[in-house]
Design an enzyme around this catalytic site. Structure first.
Site, PDB file in Angstrom:
ATOM      1  N   TYR A 236      52.701 -19.476 -50.949  1.00  0.00           N
ATOM      2  CA  TYR A 236      52.236 -18.967 -49.656  1.00  0.00           C
ATOM      3  C   TYR A 236      53.219 -17.908 -49.154  1.00  0.00           C
ATOM      4  CZ  TYR A 236      51.205 -19.175 -44.588  1.00  0.00           C
ATOM      5  OH  TYR A 236      50.917 -18.865 -43.281  1.00  0.00           O
TER       6      TYR A 236
ATOM      7  N   ASN B  64      53.894 -16.568 -46.342  1.00  0.00           N
ATOM      8  CA  ASN B  64      54.673 -16.841 -45.130  1.00  0.00           C
ATOM      9  C   ASN B  64      55.792 -17.865 -45.365  1.00  0.00           C
ATOM     10  OD1 ASN B  64      53.828 -15.044 -43.182  1.00  0.00           O
ATOM     11  ND2 ASN B  64      52.212 -16.379 -42.391  1.00  0.00           N
ATOM     12  N   TYR B  65      55.742 -18.560 -46.524  1.00  0.00           N
ATOM     13  CA  TYR B  65      56.892 -19.384 -46.902  1.00  0.00           C
ATOM     14  C   TYR B  65      57.668 -18.602 -47.962  1.00  0.00           C
ATOM     15  CZ  TYR B  65      54.632 -23.290 -44.448  1.00  0.00           C
ATOM     16  OH  TYR B  65      54.053 -24.109 -43.507  1.00  0.00           O
TER      17      TYR B  65
ATOM     18  N   GLY C 294      56.729 -15.319 -34.716  1.00  0.00           N
ATOM     19  CA  GLY C 294      56.192 -14.064 -34.197  1.00  0.00           C
ATOM     20  C   GLY C 294      54.831 -13.732 -34.787  1.00  0.00           C
ATOM     21  N   VAL C 295      53.956 -13.115 -33.995  1.00  0.00           N
ATOM     22  CA  VAL C 295      52.609 -12.821 -34.516  1.00  0.00           C
ATOM     23  C   VAL C 295      52.620 -11.646 -35.499  1.00  0.00           C
ATOM     24  CG1 VAL C 295      51.512 -13.772 -32.453  1.00  0.00           C
ATOM     25  CG2 VAL C 295      51.794 -11.289 -32.643  1.00  0.00           C
ATOM     26  N   GLY C 296      53.657 -10.799 -35.456  1.00  0.00           N
ATOM     27  CA  GLY C 296      53.713  -9.661 -36.382  1.00  0.00           C
ATOM     28  C   GLY C 296      53.764 -10.112 -37.831  1.00  0.00           C
TER      29      GLY C 296
ATOM     30  N   CYS D 183      55.051 -24.009 -34.908  1.00  0.00           N
ATOM     31  CA  CYS D 183      56.303 -23.712 -34.194  1.00  0.00           C
ATOM     32  C   CYS D 183      56.121 -22.543 -33.218  1.00  0.00           C
ATOM     33  CB  CYS D 183      57.369 -23.374 -35.229  1.00  0.00           C
ATOM     34  SG  CYS D 183      58.845 -22.661 -34.518  1.00  0.00           S
TER      35      CYS D 183
ATOM     36  N   ARG E 134      60.846  -6.191 -37.409  1.00  0.00           N
ATOM     37  CA  ARG E 134      61.012  -7.586 -37.024  1.00  0.00           C
ATOM     38  C   ARG E 134      60.173  -7.901 -35.790  1.00  0.00           C
ATOM     39  NH1 ARG E 134      66.869 -10.357 -36.199  1.00  0.00           N
ATOM     40  NH2 ARG E 134      67.018  -8.997 -34.387  1.00  0.00           N
TER      41      ARG E 134
HETATM   42  P1  FDA Z   1      59.654 -11.721 -39.091  1.00  0.00           P
HETATM   43  O1  FDA Z   1      59.826 -10.860 -37.897  1.00  0.00           O
HETATM   44  O2  FDA Z   1      60.869 -12.221 -39.781  1.00  0.00           O
HETATM   45  O3  FDA Z   1      58.701 -10.982 -40.118  1.00  0.00           O
HETATM   46  C1  FDA Z   1      58.268 -11.544 -41.343  1.00  0.00           C
HETATM   47  C2  FDA Z   1      57.810 -10.432 -42.281  1.00  0.00           C
HETATM   48  O4  FDA Z   1      56.766  -9.678 -41.671  1.00  0.00           O
HETATM   49  C3  FDA Z   1      58.901  -9.416 -42.607  1.00  0.00           C
HETATM   50  O5  FDA Z   1      58.649  -8.890 -43.890  1.00  0.00           O
HETATM   51  C4  FDA Z   1      58.689  -8.361 -41.556  1.00  0.00           C
HETATM   52  O6  FDA Z   1      59.217  -7.099 -41.909  1.00  0.00           O
HETATM   53  C5  FDA Z   1      57.183  -8.327 -41.447  1.00  0.00           C
HETATM   54  N1  FDA Z   1      56.758  -7.936 -40.099  1.00  0.00           N
HETATM   55  C6  FDA Z   1      57.081  -8.548 -38.934  1.00  0.00           C
HETATM   56  N2  FDA Z   1      56.500  -7.934 -37.907  1.00  0.00           N
HETATM   57  C7  FDA Z   1      55.790  -6.909 -38.421  1.00  0.00           C
HETATM   58  C8  FDA Z   1      54.965  -5.912 -37.831  1.00  0.00           C
HETATM   59  N3  FDA Z   1      54.770  -5.869 -36.523  1.00  0.00           N
HETATM   60  N4  FDA Z   1      54.393  -4.985 -38.644  1.00  0.00           N
HETATM   61  C9  FDA Z   1      54.596  -5.028 -39.989  1.00  0.00           C
HETATM   62  N5  FDA Z   1      55.357  -5.968 -40.592  1.00  0.00           N
HETATM   63  C10 FDA Z   1      55.945  -6.903 -39.814  1.00  0.00           C
HETATM   64  N6  FDA Z   1      53.824 -20.508 -40.979  1.00  0.00           N
HETATM   65  C11 FDA Z   1      52.609 -21.054 -40.861  1.00  0.00           C
HETATM   66  O7  FDA Z   1      51.644 -20.543 -41.417  1.00  0.00           O
HETATM   67  N7  FDA Z   1      52.439 -22.175 -40.104  1.00  0.00           N
HETATM   68  C12 FDA Z   1      53.451 -22.760 -39.436  1.00  0.00           C
HETATM   69  O8  FDA Z   1      53.246 -23.768 -38.766  1.00  0.00           O
HETATM   70  C13 FDA Z   1      54.748 -22.184 -39.549  1.00  0.00           C
HETATM   71  N8  FDA Z   1      55.814 -22.743 -38.922  1.00  0.00           N
HETATM   72  C14 FDA Z   1      57.063 -22.168 -39.029  1.00  0.00           C
HETATM   73  C15 FDA Z   1      58.158 -22.734 -38.386  1.00  0.00           C
HETATM   74  C16 FDA Z   1      59.419 -22.176 -38.505  1.00  0.00           C
HETATM   75  C17 FDA Z   1      60.586 -22.804 -37.787  1.00  0.00           C
HETATM   76  C18 FDA Z   1      59.608 -21.022 -39.302  1.00  0.00           C
HETATM   77  C19 FDA Z   1      60.961 -20.395 -39.461  1.00  0.00           C
HETATM   78  C20 FDA Z   1      58.508 -20.446 -39.935  1.00  0.00           C
HETATM   79  C21 FDA Z   1      57.243 -21.008 -39.814  1.00  0.00           C
HETATM   80  N9  FDA Z   1      56.135 -20.466 -40.485  1.00  0.00           N
HETATM   81  C22 FDA Z   1      54.900 -21.038 -40.344  1.00  0.00           C
HETATM   82  C23 FDA Z   1      56.302 -19.286 -41.342  1.00  0.00           C
HETATM   83  C24 FDA Z   1      55.957 -18.013 -40.588  1.00  0.00           C
HETATM   84  O9  FDA Z   1      54.559 -17.862 -40.557  1.00  0.00           O
HETATM   85  C25 FDA Z   1      56.562 -16.786 -41.285  1.00  0.00           C
HETATM   86  O10 FDA Z   1      57.950 -16.921 -41.370  1.00  0.00           O
HETATM   87  C26 FDA Z   1      56.181 -15.504 -40.554  1.00  0.00           C
HETATM   88  O11 FDA Z   1      56.243 -14.419 -41.445  1.00  0.00           O
HETATM   89  C27 FDA Z   1      57.072 -15.259 -39.361  1.00  0.00           C
HETATM   90  O12 FDA Z   1      56.669 -14.148 -38.625  1.00  0.00           O
HETATM   91  P2  FDA Z   1      57.755 -13.465 -37.674  1.00  0.00           P
HETATM   92  O13 FDA Z   1      57.127 -12.293 -37.018  1.00  0.00           O
HETATM   93  O14 FDA Z   1      58.396 -14.486 -36.838  1.00  0.00           O
HETATM   94  O15 FDA Z   1      58.846 -13.037 -38.755  1.00  0.00           O
END
Ligand code: FDA
Length: 514
Positions: free
Chosen positions: A451, A453-454, A157-159, A153, A87
């Site tokens: 997509y 990421n959605y 997270g960048v991950g 938003c 995460r």
């Molecule tokens: P999270 O930690 O939940 O990870 C998402 C996935 O990636 C999981 O499968 C996780 O295991 C894996 N992962 C995370 N970190 C990792 C790492 N370090 N190494 C390997 N795998 C890893 N998208 C977009 O393109 N444009 C936008 O403007 C937005 N806006 C937006 C707003 C809001 C409110 C939300 C909830 C979501 C978006 N998104 C978006 C979608 C967003 O790009 C998508 O949910 C991303 O996967 C979120 O990344 P996180 O690291 O936050 O998520």
């Protein structure tokens, strides 16, 4: 049960053994007995749909401070048969970064979030636990003429975001976040730490749009920063049905993807009530990379029907436009971008589509009808214009394949207050599925593109009980990745042949038997 308690004990033992030189290991491990376990779990959890008492919980949460902690977590999880969920920002739409049906641990990268901006070379190294808000803030702190083309938003997270693509207000000019990554550091299933050179071009290709979770744990990214002008212009023009919204939305589809790439005008569609009467509001929400003097004539030439006037426009810096798109009040300090607490925390379900031909007016009217039907939740449809740089990049450059030939990307969203009422939740989810079904004739086909990421588990999943076949995974895989799915399977087979990193939508190795 007892067996999972045992696994968990052995696992903790293994962790302390593997990090014998690290006295701090106890500080980064949280088990359900710890008073702060639930606050750790819930802090980076964007969708409360996955925080009910019925949602399976991790046996352990690990919050590494360095690469060796990540290596220990991977080695011990493997040894003790635990699944791993990685995460970063926790914004996964289906909760895949913090939920699993199997005994699992969360590697939560919240403590790995340093950002080093190199203005001279227009690059930055960013640890995977950073949010895009933190990235934008750190760039702007050093230069008013550099930015980065990622999402809107700030708490994303960048991950996850960069490894799944990542688009926002500058994607018509500079492409996706993933298009602007030049190096990365990954811990693989063997616990090896690999940079671009060591992982090789195939793996480096896969983690830029193919989702990180199938391939390892991304520790950091090196990104290429992009130029932004000192002054940009924003506007939001609202039009409802009595103000010609249907015709304007229809027309928008012909013009917005052809605008010059400095101009981004997206559409936010929702039901509003005026004097007790329901109508559809179309918000034309825009960033222009330049001053208002240049914008007005441009709009008058290409989209006079909207009637944009100078009074609708505000000139500001690029970093202020980041705040504007998140509806912070004007004058808000950019430091708010460092706040990791999500701006809203409502339960939601979302789906995505890509449009190739303009949706006719009667097609739009059918969408309005369905938006009216959802009475309890908050339904929103966001249409983002394609074209520009997105049409110039080839489909196989990175795993994200949705490039030339599309005019827009649609996101459908339904939000509601979670009251633990399963029937209510199901009602909202059914509503968005009906809308998606209604849209079928108007969007991409064979496959119906989506997509990553959605994330949407409705489009297909692996069988997480037993085996998944290539055929089964390719159902959802080709929707996200088209032909790139095959190359992702090939890379997976090379880098993680035993399928250690797996979830309901992870890439299977070619001889998959899990
Ligand atoms: P999270 O930690 O939940 O990870 C998402 C996935 O990636 C999981 O499968 C996780 O295991 C894996 N992962 C995370 N970190 C990792 C790492 N370090 N190494 C390997 N795998 C890893 N998208 C977009 O393109 N444009 C936008 O403007 C937005 N806006 C937006 C707003 C809001 C409110 C939300 C909830 C979501 C978006 N998104 C978006 C979608 C967003 O790009 C998508 O949910 C991303 O996967 C979120 O990344 P996180 O690291 O936050 O998520």
């Amino acid at each position: 049960g007892t067996s999972s308690a045992l696994t968990h004990e052995n696992f903790l033992h293994c962790l302390s053994y593997h990090s014998s030189n690290t006295s701090s290991i106890s500080e980064i491990v949280y088990t359900p007995n710890d008073p702060s376990y639930f606050s750790r779990l819930n802090f980076s959890l964007q969708n409360p749909r996955f925080s009910s008492p019925f949602t399976p919980k991790p046996l352990v949460i690990i919050t590494p401070f360095n690469a060796s902690h990540v290596q220990a977590a991977i080695n011990c999880s493997k040894k003790h048969g635990m699944q791993v969920r990685v995460r970063s920002g926790g914004h996964d739409y289906e909760g895949l970064s913090y939920v699993s049906e199997f005994p699992f641990v969360i590697i939560d990268l919240i403590n790995l979030r340093s950002i080093n901006v190199d203005v001279e070379n227009s690059t930055a190294w960013i640890e995977a636990g950073a949010t895009i808000g933190e990235v934008y803030y750190r760039i702007a702190e050093k230069s008013g003429n550099l930015g980065f083309p990622a999402g809107i938003c700030p708490t994303v997270g960048v991950g996850g975001h960069f490894s799944g693509g990542g688009y926002g207000t500058m994607f018509r000019k500079y492409g996706l976040a993933a298009d602007n990554i030049v190096d990365a550091v990954l811990v693989d299933a063997e616990g090896r730490i690999l940079d671009r050179k060591l992982m090789g071009e195939d793996v480096f290709w896969a983690i830029r749009g193919g989702g990180g979770a199938s391939f390892g744990v991304v520790l950091s990214w090196k990104i290429r920063l992009v130029p932004v002008p000192s002054t940009v212009t924003v506007f939001t023009v609202n039009r409802n049905l009595t103000q010609n919204a249907t015709k304007l939305v229809h027309r928008w589809q012909y013009v917005a993807e052809k605008f010059e790439e400095d101009l981004f005008v997206r559409l936010v569609l929702q039901t509003i009530s005026i004097d007790g009467k329901k109508t559809i509001q179309a918000s034309f929400n825009s960033l222009f990379l330049g001053g208002v003097d240049k914008l007005i004539p441009l709009m008058q030439k290409s989209f006079p029907e909207l009637g944009l006037v100078r009074e609708d426009c505000i000139e500001m810096s690029w970093i202020e436009s980041v705040l504007y798109f998140n509806e912070f009040p004007s004058g808000q300090s950019p430091e708010v971008l460092l706040d990791r607490v999500p701006l809203t925390r409502l339960s939601f379900k979302a789906k995505s589509d890509f449009v190739k031909e303009p949706i006719p007016e009667n097609g739009l009217e059918g969408m309005w009808k369905r938006l009216y039907e959802e009475e309890v939740g908050r339904a929103i449809v966001i249409m983002s214009p394609y074209g520009g740089k997105m049409s110039e990049i080839t489909e196989s450059e990175i795993p994200f394949p949705h490039r030339a030939g599309y005019i827009s990307l649609i996101q459908y969203l339904i939000y509601w207050e979670e009251e633990g009422n399963v029937t209510q939740s199901q009602m909202h989810i059914n509503w968005i599925r009906r809308l998606y079904s209604y849209m079928t004739p108007y969007v991409s086909k064979n496959p119906r593109a989506a997509y990553l990421n959605y994330r949407d588990l409705d489009i297909g999943t692996n069988n997480n009980k037993g085996t998944t076949s290539y055929a089964r995974a390719s159902i959802w895989g080709t929707k996200y990745f088209k032909n790139n799915f095959n190359r992702l399977v090939h890379v997976k087979t090379m880098v993680d042949p035993t399928n250690f990193f797996k979830n309901q939508q992870s890439i299977p190795p070619s001889s998959s038997t899990w």
